[in-house]
Write a protein that holds these residues in place. Structure first.
Motif, PDB file in Angstrom:
ATOM      1  N   SER A   1       0.829  -1.204   0.000  1.00 29.45           N
ATOM      2  CA  SER A   1       0.000   0.000   0.000  1.00 29.45           C
ATOM      3  C   SER A   1       0.863   1.253   0.000  1.00 29.45           C
ATOM      4  N   LEU A   2       0.355   2.286  -0.644  1.00 28.19           N
ATOM      5  CA  LEU A   2       1.065   3.559  -0.742  1.00 28.19           C
ATOM      6  C   LEU A   2       1.499   4.041   0.638  1.00 28.19           C
TER       7      LEU A   2
ATOM      8  N   GLU B   1       7.603   1.213  -0.804  1.00 31.57           N
ATOM      9  CA  GLU B   1       8.920   1.798  -1.055  1.00 31.57           C
ATOM     10  C   GLU B   1       9.897   0.748  -1.565  1.00 31.57           C
ATOM     11  N   THR B   2       9.799  -0.451  -1.016  1.00 30.80           N
ATOM     12  CA  THR B   2      10.643  -1.548  -1.488  1.00 30.80           C
ATOM     13  C   THR B   2      10.362  -1.845  -2.956  1.00 30.80           C
ATOM     14  N   ALA B   3       9.087  -1.982  -3.299  1.00 35.48           N
ATOM     15  CA  ALA B   3       8.702  -2.276  -4.674  1.00 35.48           C
ATOM     16  C   ALA B   3       9.103  -1.155  -5.625  1.00 35.48           C
ATOM     17  N   ARG B   4       8.944   0.069  -5.179  1.00 38.02           N
ATOM     18  CA  ARG B   4       9.254   1.232  -6.025  1.00 38.02           C
ATOM     19  C   ARG B   4      10.714   1.251  -6.433  1.00 38.02           C
ATOM     20  N   VAL B   5      11.608   1.053  -5.469  1.00 39.48           N
ATOM     21  CA  VAL B   5      13.033   1.145  -5.804  1.00 39.48           C
ATOM     22  C   VAL B   5      13.514  -0.092  -6.562  1.00 39.48           C
TER      23      VAL B   5
ATOM     24  N   LEU C   1      -3.648   1.992  -7.039  1.00 41.11           N
ATOM     25  CA  LEU C   1      -3.007   3.272  -6.753  1.00 41.11           C
ATOM     26  C   LEU C   1      -1.495   3.106  -6.621  1.00 41.11           C
ATOM     27  N   SER C   2      -1.069   2.022  -5.979  1.00 44.85           N
ATOM     28  CA  SER C   2       0.368   1.767  -5.849  1.00 44.85           C
ATOM     29  C   SER C   2       0.998   1.541  -7.220  1.00 44.85           C
ATOM     30  N   GLU C   3       0.325   0.739  -8.050  1.00 39.47           N
ATOM     31  CA  GLU C   3       0.833   0.486  -9.400  1.00 39.47           C
ATOM     32  C   GLU C   3       0.924   1.790 -10.192  1.00 39.47           C
ATOM     33  N   TYR C   4      -0.124   2.584 -10.125  1.00 37.87           N
ATOM     34  CA  TYR C   4      -0.161   3.856 -10.856  1.00 37.87           C
ATOM     35  C   TYR C   4       0.971   4.777 -10.403  1.00 37.87           C
ATOM     36  N   THR C   5       1.182   4.872  -9.106  1.00 37.68           N
ATOM     37  CA  THR C   5       2.196   5.780  -8.560  1.00 37.68           C
ATOM     38  C   THR C   5       3.600   5.363  -8.974  1.00 37.68           C
ATOM     39  N   ILE C   6       3.871   4.068  -8.948  1.00 34.41           N
ATOM     40  CA  ILE C   6       5.197   3.583  -9.361  1.00 34.41           C
ATOM     41  C   ILE C   6       5.422   3.830 -10.842  1.00 34.41           C
TER      42      ILE C   6
END
Length: 351
Positions: free
Chosen positions: A35-36, A42-46, A66-71
């Motif tokens: 979740s955002l 944060e782990t997934a994003r980096v 939302l998490s997918e969209y943000t990344i």
């Protein structure tokens, strides 16, 4: 080749990922609980910056999207696969695992072959109510989400992990524990096997569930006989409270995550002074940023210096076995926990 840097309290997840970019490239990673504004996000994003594919999970589809969209907004070229997963439900876990196991062939070959290399158990339930709540499968909710669910998921996805092994690479499983694992007396086997409301304490149960992570890292590494390297970690020296008096038990390092936006958690944190009346991190506490809090997860997943240290416990992105409580280092308890959990899910987890 230059020497690898020494990581510290303030090292960020992005810094760790940049150091091990070559190790991350081409890898497929599954991160639970993304979740955002959380550690998993944060782990997934980096990792998405370098990985071939990052599978993100969550039980709420809107938050997952939302998490997918943000990344992807930050880096449109990254490959993200959103997977609906409720770790408190055996049926949901089996459905999600089946979906991952089916991700192969022409349709998905550009993303995922017959395996993936890293499984990160980040998702967790935190007791914010004194009430006892069992799942539909008859397991206490925190134990289900923090231990039994991840155990079943690991069992169902193990073939894909094992298939990724090469002469120079051993797949990894990462378990997020917490400094809170040392506050109690270890696994409450009675509550795990015979859940009941009598004498239930949500906070103590959280501590107990977090004591399972180091045991699972030890036992999975042992039972796989070198085929999987498992690690456990504490993301930060966190803030925990007594549910009886809402008083501060420790005030070392605090990570502000999405969980603190929960109304109950936020109220408690404001009551202790950890958050301001406006819900902001209070000054004077040694806060870790979200980026710093996720650093140890990335290190556990990809730091090559851990290759010969399977089962290790990490803190501040370094091996810190001395911070692992004695009750979460006991090989007999690790074996017992594994066997008990097999009985709960009704399946053997063998290699």
């Amino acid at each position: 080749m230059s020497a690898l840097p020494t990581f510290s309290f303030h090292t960020t997840a992005e810094e760790v990922a940049d150091v091990f970019a070559n190790e991350i490239r081409g890898k497929n990673v599954l991160v639970t609980g993304t979740s955002l504004n959380g550690l998993g996000f944060e782990t997934a994003r980096v990792l998405a910056k370098y990985a071939n594919l990052v599978i993100i999970t969550g039980y709420n589809q809107e938050r997952l999207k939302l998490s997918e969209y943000t990344i992807k907004k930050e880096n449109p070229a990254v490959k993200i696969y959103p997977l609906t997963l409720d770790l408190s439900s055996f049926a949901s876990i089996r459905k999600a695992a089946a979906e991952v196991n089916a991700l192969e062939g022409p349709l998905h070959s550009k993303w995922l072959s017959v395996q993936f290399q890293v499984l990160i158990h980040n998702a967790a339930a935190f007791g914010t109510s004194a009430s006892f709540t069992p799942t539909i499968d008859g397991v206490e909710t925190q134990y289900a989400t923090n231990h039994v669910g991840p155990f079943l998921l690991s069992k169902l996805l193990a073939p894909k992990l094992l298939a990724s092994a090469t002469a120079g690479y051993t797949p990894r499983v990462v378990y997020l524990s917490s400094v809170a694992h040392g506050y109690g007396t270890g696994v409450d086997f009675d509550l795990l096997t015979n859940p009941k409301a009598e004498g239930y304490d949500a906070f103590k149960t959280y501590w107990a569930t977090k004591s399972t992570a180091p045991l699972m890292a030890i036992e999975l590494s042992k039972r796989s006989k070198g085929k999987i390297n498992a690690f456990s970690l504490e993301p930060g020296r966190e803030l925990f409270l007594s549910n009886s008096y809402f008083r501060l038990l420790t005030c070392e390092t605090v990570i502000f995550t999405a969980s603190m936006e929960n109304e109950v958690v936020s109220t408690i944190m404001k009551g202790t002074g950890a958050l301001t009346p406006e819900g902001k991190p209070a000054e004077g506490l040694p806060w870790k940023t979200l980026a710093e809090g996720a650093a140890t997860t990335v290190a556990a997943a990809f730091d090559t210096r851990l290759n010969d240290q399977a089962g290790a416990y990490l803190a501040d992105s370094n091996v810190a076995n001395d911070k692992r409580a004695a009750h979460s280092s006991d090989p007999d308890d690790a074996e017992r926990l594994w066997t008990v959990t097999e009985k709960i899910i009704g399946e053997k987890f063998t290699f």
